[in-house]
Motif scaffolding. Structure first.
Motif, PDB file in Angstrom:
ATOM      1  N   ARG A 306       0.831  -1.202   0.000  1.00 41.13           N
ATOM      2  CA  ARG A 306       0.000   0.000   0.000  1.00 41.13           C
ATOM      3  C   ARG A 306       0.864   1.250   0.000  1.00 41.13           C
ATOM      4  O   ARG A 306       0.485   2.272  -0.557  1.00 41.13           O
ATOM      5  CB  ARG A 306      -0.928  -0.001   1.215  1.00 41.13           C
ATOM      6  N   VAL A 309       2.137   1.862  -3.644  1.00 40.51           N
ATOM      7  CA  VAL A 309       1.170   2.490  -4.553  1.00 40.51           C
ATOM      8  C   VAL A 309       0.678   3.836  -4.013  1.00 40.51           C
ATOM      9  O   VAL A 309      -0.229   4.431  -4.581  1.00 40.51           O
ATOM     10  CB  VAL A 309      -0.050   1.582  -4.858  1.00 40.51           C
ATOM     11  N   ALA A 311      -0.869   4.594  -1.253  1.00 36.31           N
ATOM     12  CA  ALA A 311      -2.079   4.641  -0.438  1.00 36.31           C
ATOM     13  C   ALA A 311      -1.734   4.930   1.019  1.00 36.31           C
ATOM     14  O   ALA A 311      -2.559   5.407   1.773  1.00 36.31           O
ATOM     15  CB  ALA A 311      -2.844   3.319  -0.539  1.00 36.31           C
ATOM     16  N   LEU A 312      -0.498   4.614   1.396  1.00 38.39           N
ATOM     17  CA  LEU A 312       0.006   4.961   2.721  1.00 38.39           C
ATOM     18  C   LEU A 312       1.273   5.767   2.509  1.00 38.39           C
ATOM     19  O   LEU A 312       1.958   5.608   1.498  1.00 38.39           O
ATOM     20  CB  LEU A 312       0.332   3.690   3.526  1.00 38.39           C
ATOM     21  N   PRO A 331      -2.482   6.730  -5.042  1.00 40.99           N
ATOM     22  CA  PRO A 331      -2.858   5.646  -5.952  1.00 40.99           C
ATOM     23  C   PRO A 331      -3.130   6.134  -7.377  1.00 40.99           C
ATOM     24  O   PRO A 331      -2.880   5.405  -8.344  1.00 40.99           O
ATOM     25  CB  PRO A 331      -4.130   5.086  -5.313  1.00 40.99           C
ATOM     26  N   TYR A 341      -3.174  -2.007  -7.387  1.00 40.05           N
ATOM     27  CA  TYR A 341      -3.198  -2.763  -6.132  1.00 40.05           C
ATOM     28  C   TYR A 341      -4.605  -3.298  -5.875  1.00 40.05           C
ATOM     29  O   TYR A 341      -5.540  -2.538  -5.679  1.00 40.05           O
ATOM     30  CB  TYR A 341      -2.752  -1.860  -4.973  1.00 40.05           C
TER      31      TYR A 341
ATOM     32  N   GLU B 225     -12.486   4.307   0.515  1.00 38.97           N
ATOM     33  CA  GLU B 225     -11.158   3.705   0.378  1.00 38.97           C
ATOM     34  C   GLU B 225     -11.023   2.990  -0.968  1.00 38.97           C
ATOM     35  O   GLU B 225      -9.973   3.048  -1.617  1.00 38.97           O
ATOM     36  CB  GLU B 225     -10.926   2.736   1.543  1.00 38.97           C
ATOM     37  N   ARG B 228     -10.406   5.591  -3.551  1.00 38.20           N
ATOM     38  CA  ARG B 228      -9.051   6.122  -3.464  1.00 38.20           C
ATOM     39  C   ARG B 228      -8.053   5.138  -4.082  1.00 38.20           C
ATOM     40  O   ARG B 228      -7.203   5.520  -4.879  1.00 38.20           O
ATOM     41  CB  ARG B 228      -8.696   6.364  -1.991  1.00 38.20           C
ATOM     42  N   LEU B 229      -8.185   3.862  -3.714  1.00 42.25           N
ATOM     43  CA  LEU B 229      -7.255   2.862  -4.247  1.00 42.25           C
ATOM     44  C   LEU B 229      -7.441   2.681  -5.743  1.00 42.25           C
ATOM     45  O   LEU B 229      -6.564   2.176  -6.425  1.00 42.25           O
ATOM     46  CB  LEU B 229      -7.444   1.519  -3.530  1.00 42.25           C
ATOM     47  N   SER B 230      -8.587   3.058  -6.268  1.00 44.11           N
ATOM     48  CA  SER B 230      -8.812   2.955  -7.705  1.00 44.11           C
ATOM     49  C   SER B 230      -8.334   4.200  -8.441  1.00 44.11           C
ATOM     50  O   SER B 230      -8.628   4.374  -9.615  1.00 44.11           O
ATOM     51  CB  SER B 230     -10.300   2.728  -7.998  1.00 44.11           C
ATOM     52  N   GLY B 231      -7.635   5.058  -7.735  1.00 45.52           N
ATOM     53  CA  GLY B 231      -7.008   6.189  -8.414  1.00 45.52           C
ATOM     54  C   GLY B 231      -7.888   7.412  -8.561  1.00 45.52           C
ATOM     55  O   GLY B 231      -7.578   8.307  -9.336  1.00 45.52           O
ATOM     56  N   ILE B 232      -8.991   7.444  -7.832  1.00 41.19           N
ATOM     57  CA  ILE B 232      -9.836   8.632  -7.888  1.00 41.19           C
ATOM     58  C   ILE B 232      -9.262   9.687  -6.947  1.00 41.19           C
ATOM     59  O   ILE B 232      -8.876   9.385  -5.818  1.00 41.19           O
ATOM     60  CB  ILE B 232     -11.283   8.279  -7.516  1.00 41.19           C
TER      61      ILE B 232
END
Lengths: 536, 345
Positions: A306, A309, A311-312, A331, A341, B225, B228-232
């Motif tokens: 994480r 990528v 995210a952290l 991300p 990820y 979340e 966010r992880l999908s790049g938005i």
């Protein structure tokens, strides 16, 4: 709570006879019979959607049956609400934790029936005494006064089980209790369950992990498509036999690993530090390569990925894509650099469950499906339909709300999201967690296809046979550090487990990166100067 | 799909998918899903129609051009604000600052026109812009200072209300007759506020249903979340949503001021909860991820219909508030029951 085993002629603890249940459009249970004796651990296996959970929910009073009878110790009972089930000594631990996160362990154990004084004030001393007693009896060690959200998932699971057993229990149902646990925690759980069994409690154990089921249970019932297709003593069956019953045909190869030719180095991570750890991590992934990451719970694999990528926050280190250093601060940038990820927690950080399958599939590649911010509907629909077909996502339509699909189909949707995003390096964090056997094999197929098309795959899994079956190379992490690396041919479950639990220093020989990581990076002979990265 | 990525044409050993699972009839079920969605919205719309028919039957004054026009003009401000509030609520947020933003925008516009002699258009524009600025502050407080939306906008609600009072020393600002273009003007046969409302509603629908921004709004509300992880760019999207809400509240405020020819710092008091009620009656979930512009419009119409009908039937305004409360409860209870039925499928 402990039921002394009755000697002599004994009625089964649970008999479910001819249970039927239907939901609009689906016959979930087509007349299922199940028998479990006292002092028996009974495995219940089957693919997602086979009806295991529905059957257990009926026993727990959480679902209504259309027909059929339930007998406990030979006496017919009517269970129409969860309280009925509890009153009859049937206690269930569901897959998803139902603890109140801000209450302490002790409060959670007795919530709804807290001991109180005559004036209605909670008697905390009594509560803690009672709670300690329950935990001691089970041989579970948990901090009584700590709010539950400070516990690890494994500890929460234990608390959940302790709560189930704090009632006067004759039958304990566990729905996938091990899916979030590491091996040593599973062993601890099994010890507790065997102890309960020796006290005459009947335990029904639902799991996707078949070897685990065989190891723990006395008998196993197999369900498929709402029917009971077989019942076996564990001594007379094996994994292959169970899988054949579950899917209705023989499974020739569980891990159909296809070796793809290795190409250019797609990703290199150098002296990378995640926030809060002083240790550094180095590794690389080549085109066509599947790099497995093994480790116990808390080894820091998810946190590392994480952080990579964005995210952290990361504390330092360099990420190189095809040899060129790149900045990844979130991300969004990671995806633009071709790194994706797949989250290990489908429900919390993967699925937008209120949205359609289509919207979920295209979520990571919206720029691809729009012009000046306006969605190209036609292109979106056709791409989504294509991937639904290719991955065999069982959904009535691309516009179906994704939250109502089965776990396997949800997971395939999330994988589809990353396939559509066309990232070159894909991190798959526990991609088969909570997924049925059929979908698992589908997912392995997707991993093979990714490697063959020249992508680099990072595979995190707690399930060693899967990791060893699918990876070209296995990196072992422990406490945030890479402690071992094995080529596919060299890896054995024992060597990986030893490294992961901190016992095997001689496993370190196979990679130069690893020694560097273990002692801290010796200094920049060949590498780029360190670049600070990470936001803020 | 690009070259060589997915197609799983190569038969890996997969277990057979049972025909019932594998079979797909995209057209048939697509239409079914569509019908169901229509029905979900339709329940409320039907109720509104029945109410309209009942009013037509009970009083001759309801279905007249003048009354209908007045009804829609009355509804327009709530509806304009509701479009912004809808977006905020879909992200699982809430904007409580709306009431005082309405007051500030109208007051500022009137103030500029009266005391600074700016043109009417420029004054109104700056009023709306002030709303946007408050929205930006809300967005920054939420995404950068990490305040919960409820708290952040509660704070700006108070601060902005104070600012509007300071600006005019607590006095309403009377505006010249030429200030009435947005509130009392007509575009052909249709009153300008209605036109503004329609434009805002159509634009809101387009943004939410047809753009990547709208998709991001829903995704963030459904699972922050995951989005966010999908790049938005979650922070940017959330901030933008509050800016849009600020602009629309500002627009609403200017319309109000224009209609009453007064910049009154306290003119927005009721709009806050009314807009939230319209959105929620229209099927949006305060937990985020759900809601449509159509629903919010029907919700706003329903509320206005209750108030208009009660006036025509000589029901006191005190009772109107009670009736509105009951309607909110019924609408939400119905919606909850529908959701539960859906979840049980």
């Amino acid at each position: 709570m402990v039921n002394v085993p009755v000697s002599g002629e004994q009625k089964p603890a649970v008999e479910m006879i001819g249970i039927r249940c239907h939901f609009p459009g689906v016959e979930a249970l087509k007349g299922v019979d199940l028998r479990v004796d006292s002092g028996e651990i009974h495995g219940l296996v089957g693919e997602n959607g086979a009806g295991k959970s529905t059957l257990m929910r009926i026993l727990a009073g959480a679902e209504h049956k259309d027909a059929g009878r339930i007998l406990l110790k030979g006496r017919e009972v009517h269970i129409s609400a969860p309280t009925d089930a509890l009153a009859h000594g049937v206690s269930t631990v569901y897959q998803e934790t139902s603890l109140a996160p801000h209450l302490s362990v002790a409060e959670n154990l007795f919530v709804g029936r807290l001991p109180h004084t005559a004036g209605g004030i909670v008697d905390w001393r009594q509560l803690n005494r009672d709670a300690r007693q329950v935990l001691e009896r089970l041989g579970i060690d948990l901090p009584l006064r700590l709010p539950v959200n400070y516990l690890s998932i494994a500890q929460q699971q234990m608390a959940e089980i302790a709560r189930a057993l704090s009632y006067d229990v004759a039958v304990l149902v566990l729905d996938e209790p091990t899916s979030a646990l590491a091996d040593n925690e599973i062993a601890a759980l099994f010890r507790v369950l065997r102890d309960l069994k020796s006290h005459g409690i009947a335990i029904i154990f639902i799991s996707h992990a078949l070897d685990e089921t065989l190891q723990l249970c006395d008998r196993v019932s197999v369900m498929r498509d709402g029917e009971l297709v077989g019942e076996r003593d564990v001594s007379e069956t094996n994994v292959v036999d169970l899988v054949r019953m579950m899917v209705g045909r023989a499974m020739t190869e569980m891990y159909p690993k296809v070796n793809a030719p290795l190409g250019e180095e797609l990703l290199r991570v150098e002296h990378f530090r995640v926030r809060g750890r002083s240790t550094e991590v180095n590794f690389s992934v080549r085109a066509g390569e599947v790099v497995g990451f093994a480790g116990l719970l808390g080894a820091g694999r998810t946190r590392l990925m994480r952080s990579i990528v964005g995210a952290l926050p990361a504390e330092g280190g360099t990420i190189l894509r095809r040899g060129k250093p790149v900045r990844v601060r979130n991300p969004e940038q990671a995806i633009r650099r071709g790194i994706g990820y797949l989250s290990d927690d489908r429900r919390r950080s993967g699925l937008a469950s209120l949205l359609s399958v289509r919207a979920n599939l295209t979520l990571a590649s919206l720029p691809q499906f729009s012009r000046v911010g306006v969605l190209k509907r036609q292109k979106e629909v056709s791409s989504a339909s294509a991937i639904i077909g290719a991955l065999r996502i069982a959904t009535p339509s691309p516009d179906q709300q994704v939250g109502v699909l089965s776990g396997g189909n949800q997971q395939k949707t999330l994988l589809g999201r990353w396939l559509i995003a066309e990232v070159e390096v894909l991190v798959l964090d526990q991609p088969t967690r909570g997924v049925d056997v059929g979908a698992k094999v589908d997912i392995y197929g997707i991993i093979n296809d990714l490697a063959q098309s020249g992508k680099g795959v990072i595979l995190i899994s707690d399930y060693l046979p899967e990791l060893m079956g699918m990876s070209d190379r296995i990196v072992v992490m422990r406490e945030g550090v890479v402690v071992g690396e094995f080529k596919r041919e060299e890896a054995t479950q024992e060597s990986i487990m030893l490294a992961a639990s901190g016992h095997a220093t001689d496993a370190l020989v196979s990679s130069p990166d690893v020694t560097a990581a273990a002692d801290g990076w010796p200094g920049g002979s060949e590498s780029e100067p360190r670049t600070r990265k990470g936001p803020l | 799909m690009g070259p060589g990525v997915v197609p799983l044409t190569e038969p890996t050993p997969l277990p057979e998918v049972s025909p019932s699972q594998g079979a797909r009839e995209p057209d048939g079920s697509h239409r079914r899903a569509w019908t169901r969605r229509l029905l979900q919205q339709f329940g409320l719309a039907l109720f509104v129609l029945v109410l309209g028919a009942a009013l037509t039957a009970y009083t001759p004054y309801f279905l007249t051009g003048t009354n209908i026009s007045a009804l829609f003009v009355q509804m327009s401000v709530i509806a304009i604000i509701a479009v912004g509030q809808l977006m905020v609520i879909i992200t699982a947020g809430i904007d409580l600052s709306v009431s005082t933003v309405v007051g500030l925008a109208g007051t500022l516009a009137a103030y500029l026109v009266v005391y600074d002699h700016t043109g009417t258009a420029l004054g109104m524009f700056l009023g709306v812009a002030a709303g946007g600025a408050v929205g930006l502050i809300n967005g920054i407080l939420i995404t950068r200072v990490h305040l919960p939306p409820f708290i952040a906008t509660l704070a700006t609600l108070s601060a902005v209300g104070g600012a509007a009072l300071i600006l005019t020393n607590g006095q309403p600002v009377g505006a010249p007759a030429s200030f009435d273009v947005l509130g009392a003007g007509k575009l052909g046969p249709i009153a300008v506020p209605i036109v503004v409302m329609l434009v805002v509603a159509v634009a809101g629908w387009f943004v939410l249903a047809r753009t990547t921004f709208g998709r991001s709004v829903y995704a963030i509300g459904s699972n922050y979340e995951a989005a966010r992880l999908s790049g938005i760019a979650v922070n940017r999207v959330i901030t933008s949503v509050y800016v849009i809400q600020g602009l629309l509240a500002g627009l609403g405020g200017v319309v109000v001021a224009s209609r009453i020819l007064t910049g009154d710092p306290t003119s927005g008091t009721n709009y806050n909860l009314d807009a939230i009620a319209a959105v929620v009656i229209g099927g949006a979930s305060l937990f985020g991820g759900e809601g449509t512009v159509f629903g919010a419009m029907v919700g706003a119409l329903l509320m206005e219909l209750i108030s208009n009908g009660s006036d025509l039937l000589n029901i006191s305004s005190f009772w109107q508030e009670v009736i509105l409360g009951v309607v909110i409860v019924i609408a939400i209870a119905y919606d909850q029951a529908r959701r539960r039925a859906f979840a049980r499928r």
